[in-house]
Motif scaffolding. Sequence first.
Motif, PDB file in Angstrom:
ATOM      1  N   HIS A   1       0.892  -1.438   0.170  1.00  0.00           N
ATOM      2  CA  HIS A   1      -0.573   0.043   0.007  1.00  0.00           C
ATOM      3  C   HIS A   1       0.924   0.875  -0.064  1.00  0.00           C
ATOM      4  O   HIS A   1       0.489   2.569  -0.187  1.00  0.00           O
ATOM      5  CB  HIS A   1      -0.581   0.027   0.985  1.00  0.00           C
ATOM      6  CG  HIS A   1      -1.837   0.730   1.222  1.00  0.00           C
ATOM      7  ND1 HIS A   1      -2.955   1.288   0.116  1.00  0.00           N
ATOM      8  CD2 HIS A   1      -2.120   2.209   1.619  1.00  0.00           C
ATOM      9  CE1 HIS A   1      -3.475   2.252   0.421  1.00  0.00           C
ATOM     10  NE2 HIS A   1      -3.265   2.589   1.056  1.00  0.00           N
ATOM     11  N   PHE A   2       2.034   0.772   0.652  1.00  0.00           N
ATOM     12  CA  PHE A   2       2.991   2.144   0.647  1.00  0.00           C
ATOM     13  C   PHE A   2       3.403   2.840  -0.715  1.00  0.00           C
ATOM     14  O   PHE A   2       3.379   3.822  -1.046  1.00  0.00           O
ATOM     15  CB  PHE A   2       4.219   2.350   1.537  1.00  0.00           C
ATOM     16  CG  PHE A   2       4.927   1.680   3.620  1.00  0.00           C
ATOM     17  CD1 PHE A   2       3.675   2.519   3.384  1.00  0.00           C
ATOM     18  CD2 PHE A   2       4.522   0.916   3.454  1.00  0.00           C
ATOM     19  CE1 PHE A   2       3.680   2.196   4.786  1.00  0.00           C
ATOM     20  CE2 PHE A   2       4.971   0.448   5.087  1.00  0.00           C
ATOM     21  CZ  PHE A   2       3.757   1.294   5.515  1.00  0.00           C
ATOM     22  N   ARG A   3       3.622   1.760  -1.579  1.00  0.00           N
ATOM     23  CA  ARG A   3       3.955   2.349  -2.916  1.00  0.00           C
ATOM     24  C   ARG A   3       2.420   3.428  -3.271  1.00  0.00           C
ATOM     25  O   ARG A   3       3.331   4.673  -3.786  1.00  0.00           O
ATOM     26  CB  ARG A   3       3.525   0.827  -4.112  1.00  0.00           C
ATOM     27  CG  ARG A   3       4.445   1.735  -5.028  1.00  0.00           C
ATOM     28  CD  ARG A   3       5.086   0.248  -6.196  1.00  0.00           C
ATOM     29  NE  ARG A   3       5.031  -1.052  -5.002  1.00  0.00           N
ATOM     30  CZ  ARG A   3       6.648  -1.784  -5.039  1.00  0.00           C
ATOM     31  NH1 ARG A   3       7.519  -0.427  -5.460  1.00  0.00           N
ATOM     32  NH2 ARG A   3       7.200  -2.498  -4.222  1.00  0.00           N
ATOM     33  N   GLN A   4       1.357   3.164  -3.486  1.00  0.00           N
ATOM     34  CA  GLN A   4       0.483   4.429  -3.424  1.00  0.00           C
ATOM     35  C   GLN A   4       0.464   5.984  -2.474  1.00  0.00           C
ATOM     36  O   GLN A   4       0.179   6.891  -3.605  1.00  0.00           O
ATOM     37  CB  GLN A   4      -0.754   3.474  -3.301  1.00  0.00           C
ATOM     38  CG  GLN A   4      -1.961   4.372  -4.191  1.00  0.00           C
ATOM     39  CD  GLN A   4      -3.267   4.316  -3.985  1.00  0.00           C
ATOM     40  OE1 GLN A   4      -3.799   3.003  -3.178  1.00  0.00           O
ATOM     41  NE2 GLN A   4      -3.865   4.231  -4.970  1.00  0.00           N
ATOM     42  N   THR A   5       0.762   5.031  -1.863  1.00  0.00           N
ATOM     43  CA  THR A   5       0.909   6.742  -0.711  1.00  0.00           C
ATOM     44  C   THR A   5       1.447   7.265  -0.796  1.00  0.00           C
ATOM     45  O   THR A   5       1.389   8.582  -1.009  1.00  0.00           O
ATOM     46  CB  THR A   5       0.830   5.761   1.047  1.00  0.00           C
ATOM     47  OG1 THR A   5       0.332   5.266   0.946  1.00  0.00           O
ATOM     48  CG2 THR A   5       0.813   7.122   1.929  1.00  0.00           C
ATOM     49  N   ILE A   6       3.128   6.595  -1.403  1.00  0.00           N
ATOM     50  CA  ILE A   6       3.782   7.903  -1.855  1.00  0.00           C
ATOM     51  C   ILE A   6       3.310   8.375  -3.181  1.00  0.00           C
ATOM     52  O   ILE A   6       3.659   9.871  -3.066  1.00  0.00           O
ATOM     53  CB  ILE A   6       5.289   6.904  -2.432  1.00  0.00           C
ATOM     54  CG1 ILE A   6       5.299   6.370  -0.588  1.00  0.00           C
ATOM     55  CG2 ILE A   6       6.807   7.836  -2.021  1.00  0.00           C
ATOM     56  CD1 ILE A   6       6.984   5.380  -0.862  1.00  0.00           C
ATOM     57  N   ASN A   7       2.633   7.392  -3.394  1.00  0.00           N
ATOM     58  CA  ASN A   7       2.570   8.241  -5.080  1.00  0.00           C
ATOM     59  C   ASN A   7       1.639   9.131  -4.631  1.00  0.00           C
ATOM     60  O   ASN A   7       2.064  10.504  -5.373  1.00  0.00           O
ATOM     61  CB  ASN A   7       1.767   7.140  -5.875  1.00  0.00           C
ATOM     62  CG  ASN A   7       2.307   7.281  -7.629  1.00  0.00           C
ATOM     63  OD1 ASN A   7       3.280   8.088  -7.392  1.00  0.00           O
ATOM     64  ND2 ASN A   7       2.328   6.146  -7.771  1.00  0.00           N
ATOM     65  N   LEU A   8       0.606   9.066  -4.139  1.00  0.00           N
ATOM     66  CA  LEU A   8      -0.020  10.079  -3.575  1.00  0.00           C
ATOM     67  C   LEU A   8       0.126  11.677  -3.155  1.00  0.00           C
ATOM     68  O   LEU A   8      -0.065  12.709  -3.047  1.00  0.00           O
ATOM     69  CB  LEU A   8      -1.495   9.423  -2.646  1.00  0.00           C
ATOM     70  CG  LEU A   8      -2.398   8.401  -3.771  1.00  0.00           C
ATOM     71  CD1 LEU A   8      -3.561   7.945  -2.792  1.00  0.00           C
ATOM     72  CD2 LEU A   8      -2.878   9.091  -5.182  1.00  0.00           C
ATOM     73  N   CYS A   9       0.960  11.249  -2.116  1.00  0.00           N
ATOM     74  CA  CYS A   9       1.440  11.634  -1.447  1.00  0.00           C
ATOM     75  C   CYS A   9       2.462  13.164  -2.360  1.00  0.00           C
ATOM     76  O   CYS A   9       2.076  14.213  -2.131  1.00  0.00           O
ATOM     77  CB  CYS A   9       2.230  11.815  -0.141  1.00  0.00           C
ATOM     78  SG  CYS A   9       1.582  11.142   1.563  1.00  0.00           S
ATOM     79  N   ALA A  10       3.163  12.550  -2.911  1.00  0.00           N
ATOM     80  CA  ALA A  10       4.375  13.199  -4.293  1.00  0.00           C
ATOM     81  C   ALA A  10       2.832  14.359  -4.726  1.00  0.00           C
ATOM     82  O   ALA A  10       3.620  15.561  -4.725  1.00  0.00           O
ATOM     83  CB  ALA A  10       4.939  12.326  -4.912  1.00  0.00           C
ATOM     84  N   ILE A  11       2.208  13.884  -5.512  1.00  0.00           N
ATOM     85  CA  ILE A  11       1.233  14.491  -6.414  1.00  0.00           C
ATOM     86  C   ILE A  11       0.764  15.814  -5.307  1.00  0.00           C
ATOM     87  O   ILE A  11       0.467  16.917  -5.866  1.00  0.00           O
ATOM     88  CB  ILE A  11       0.265  13.465  -6.625  1.00  0.00           C
ATOM     89  CG1 ILE A  11       0.866  12.864  -7.859  1.00  0.00           C
ATOM     90  CG2 ILE A  11      -1.123  14.230  -7.877  1.00  0.00           C
ATOM     91  CD1 ILE A  11      -0.209  11.979  -8.317  1.00  0.00           C
ATOM     92  N   TYR A  12       0.176  15.267  -4.791  1.00  0.00           N
ATOM     93  CA  TYR A  12      -0.568  16.502  -3.298  1.00  0.00           C
ATOM     94  C   TYR A  12       0.457  17.464  -3.308  1.00  0.00           C
ATOM     95  O   TYR A  12       0.215  18.386  -3.079  1.00  0.00           O
ATOM     96  CB  TYR A  12      -1.260  15.769  -2.562  1.00  0.00           C
ATOM     97  CG  TYR A  12      -1.599  16.771  -1.571  1.00  0.00           C
ATOM     98  CD1 TYR A  12      -3.072  17.413  -1.891  1.00  0.00           C
ATOM     99  CD2 TYR A  12      -1.703  16.778  -0.156  1.00  0.00           C
ATOM    100  CE1 TYR A  12      -3.224  18.185  -0.767  1.00  0.00           C
ATOM    101  CE2 TYR A  12      -1.960  18.228   1.077  1.00  0.00           C
ATOM    102  CZ  TYR A  12      -3.396  18.065   0.190  1.00  0.00           C
ATOM    103  OH  TYR A  12      -4.342  18.618   1.230  1.00  0.00           O
ATOM    104  N   TRP A  13       2.266  16.970  -2.494  1.00  0.00           N
ATOM    105  CA  TRP A  13       2.964  17.676  -1.820  1.00  0.00           C
ATOM    106  C   TRP A  13       3.044  18.895  -3.502  1.00  0.00           C
ATOM    107  O   TRP A  13       3.642  19.905  -3.628  1.00  0.00           O
ATOM    108  CB  TRP A  13       4.247  17.270  -2.565  1.00  0.00           C
ATOM    109  CG  TRP A  13       4.569  17.167  -0.282  1.00  0.00           C
ATOM    110  CD1 TRP A  13       5.209  17.943  -0.093  1.00  0.00           C
ATOM    111  CD2 TRP A  13       3.736  16.275   0.451  1.00  0.00           C
ATOM    112  NE1 TRP A  13       5.733  17.434   1.655  1.00  0.00           N
ATOM    113  CE2 TRP A  13       4.120  16.892   1.619  1.00  0.00           C
ATOM    114  CE3 TRP A  13       2.321  15.937   0.853  1.00  0.00           C
ATOM    115  CZ2 TRP A  13       4.288  16.349   3.131  1.00  0.00           C
ATOM    116  CZ3 TRP A  13       2.499  15.681   1.889  1.00  0.00           C
ATOM    117  CH2 TRP A  13       3.232  15.287   2.971  1.00  0.00           C
TER     118      TRP A  13
END
Lengths: 208, 588
Positions: free
Chosen positions: A179-191
């Motif tokens: 699940h981290f892979r997606q969290t990292i991805n989403l956090c990066a987009i939001y950042w």
Amino acid sequence: MSLYRDVTNKPWDQVGLPDGIENRPVFAVSNERLALTVFMIIASVIFSLLLVSYYIRMGIGDWVPMSIPTQVWANTTLLILSSVCLQSAVVFSRKQSTISVVSRAGLSFGIGGLLAVAFVVGQYQVWGLLTETGQGVRSNPANSFFYLLTSVHVAHLLGGLWVWSKSAISLIQGSTSEHFRQTINLCAIYWHFLLAVWIGLFFVLANT
Amino acid sequence: MAYVPLADQDDAHALHDPQTFVTKYIWSQDHKVIAIQYGGVAIFVGLIALGLSIIMRLQLGFPDTFSFIDPAFYYQAVTMHGMIMVIYLLTALFLGGFGNYLIPLMCGTRDMVFPFLNMLSFWFYLLSVLVLLASFFIPGGPTGAGWTLYAPQSISMGTPGYEGGILFMLISLGIFIVAFTMGGLNYVTTILQARTRGLTLMRLPLSIWGIFTATVLGLFAFPALLVSAIMLGFDLILGTSFFMPAMMELGEQSSYDGGSPILFQHLFWFFGHPEVYIVALPAFGLVSDVISTHARKNIFGYRMMVWAIIAIGGLSFMVWAHHMYVSGMNPYFGFFFATTTLIIAVPTALKVYNWVLTLWQGNIRLNTPMLFAIGFIFTFVHGGLTGLFLGNVIIDIPLADTYFVVAHFHMVMGVSPVLVLFAALYHWYPKVTGRMFNETLGKVHFWCTFLGTYAIYLPMHYLGFLGMPRRYFEMGSTDFVPASAQALNANITLAAIFVAIAQILFFVNIFWSLRNGERASGNPWGATTLEWQTPDTPPKHGNWGEELPSVYRWAYDYSVPGHKQDFIPQNEPGEEYEKTHHTAGGHS
């Protein structure tokens, strides 16, 4: 375009499973990604309305442009670095089979979040600095808007940090969920989104 | 990561199966329980708002009679009545209540895509209601600034609730918007991404189109309310002057200077007008399904109906300043907003024609839900037509701030959506509870409500023509309002009390029927949409038992020639399917 085809067909004429046996979402992305996109659109509406109010209020006559403290530049650098770190985490996470706290992706993710925390602390210091030098929130509408815009931006970032901290804590606890892979991805987009918003706000604040 | 919609995730763990009483009924993540929670709280808080309206009517009908109603209390009742009805009852019940219940069922999914967020949405909503109601118990009471909370009045000394009520209101609105956003993200994502097999967008029932478009509107419009609430909060707490102009307070110059009250109005109505459609579009959708089902006829002009919903949604963001004609604006500005306002009447009228044409030559069953739905067509046409008057600048200016406006918006967005709510509550009651309600009681409830609301609001138009201003605590003596107007006002009050008491019939009916109502079959109305095809009634957790339904046809196959029944459920393959697709087999 399938969306166009969907909304123009005559449903009363068709019987059967038009798309075969698979169900078909409108967008070929995960639910979380779509929800984040919608949320970013909502946030954009909020910031746009604030900026419209800013320009309308600016025209009233008692507006005194404020001088932006130099520390804001330093804070901006922190936010840029934070975004860069999160993007690196995305790149590393694509190359790594498992993501742990000591992996490159995990470390970049952690450092990126901490830099964002530093940005929030830095903005808080700027508010203190302004208040000390007699440029408090009531001193002038330009100052009022500075506090308003920066605090709404920080509030959005704190929301992102809440998600980041949950993942960071479980990473530290040794979890290596996919699940981290997606969290990292989403956090990066939001950042990146919040960085773009901040640069836009900073540009307006510094030039008007 | 491979994309797997929730609708296809069949393992029990992913569905958050409730294990205990608490997880089943309180901290529940099941959309049906959350819907009932939303509905219960919304109806409860709506009853408080109903009580407040009776207080207002008592004062207007019988001035100088009730010593407990002073001007401050009157204005607090006006404010809280308006805000509760628009936001905490109608928005919450249509989207939080019906949205939550119907979206997963009508889309053939097991739940919303983010069940935890959905649960949070309800608890934030409850918190916002509690904060709002808490303002009744603080020194100074709730705010009495009017539901529009116009600056500078709302945060100026002398306005009821200045001491704290307005702050509670702003905080409550902020929490509500957070709750709505969490729910809204769920509704949008579920409808777009998680529909079951074969359920294309144009096979969705109009209820879903209405709820979907209203949610999108809400997601775009509530930020304007949030921004105005935050900025007003800054003015109130930190003493900034975003909206507050220089003014005198108690004979002294206040600390405010230079703010723009008009800016507040623009922000407020940029939210406020789409809000009308946030309430109206789900009502349009739900009533379409009720009418089609009980007329045993497909909805007339389905595609037109969908496009009209979308067109109304888009146009609703371009008409906000028609609420501000008397605030002062450039005449060209007024011309623009009058034009867009009249344009929005086109898709709206189109919907009305289509409802009437659906009824035409239908096999109409005049049961309780259908009576309420037809009643809605009357009240909506009525309120819509007066909207055409008020949309014109030149007519609005003399009628602004009179009872004509009060009558208009109560007909169009008070009575009409509430009639749809009753239609929908009665229509889906058998599915939600597994019991039938009492038809006779339901019909008596309808006639009391329908005729009663006309007794309330028709005379108000006349009072408005006389020039009777709204918002006044008492009229005093004027040259232009004859004494007989007071008799009319007293009659309106009696009608309002009658309608309020008549609502007891509804509650008696739904609570009595819970235990004593006849057991409902899974599909008592012979409806086509998926929620009526669940294996259990009321549907169990996960909705669909072992296998998700597949959709083979649109939502309005009623009275299809040559078919043995007068309806074909959406999940029935049918002969054409058998003919052309029999080799494709079923689905796994």
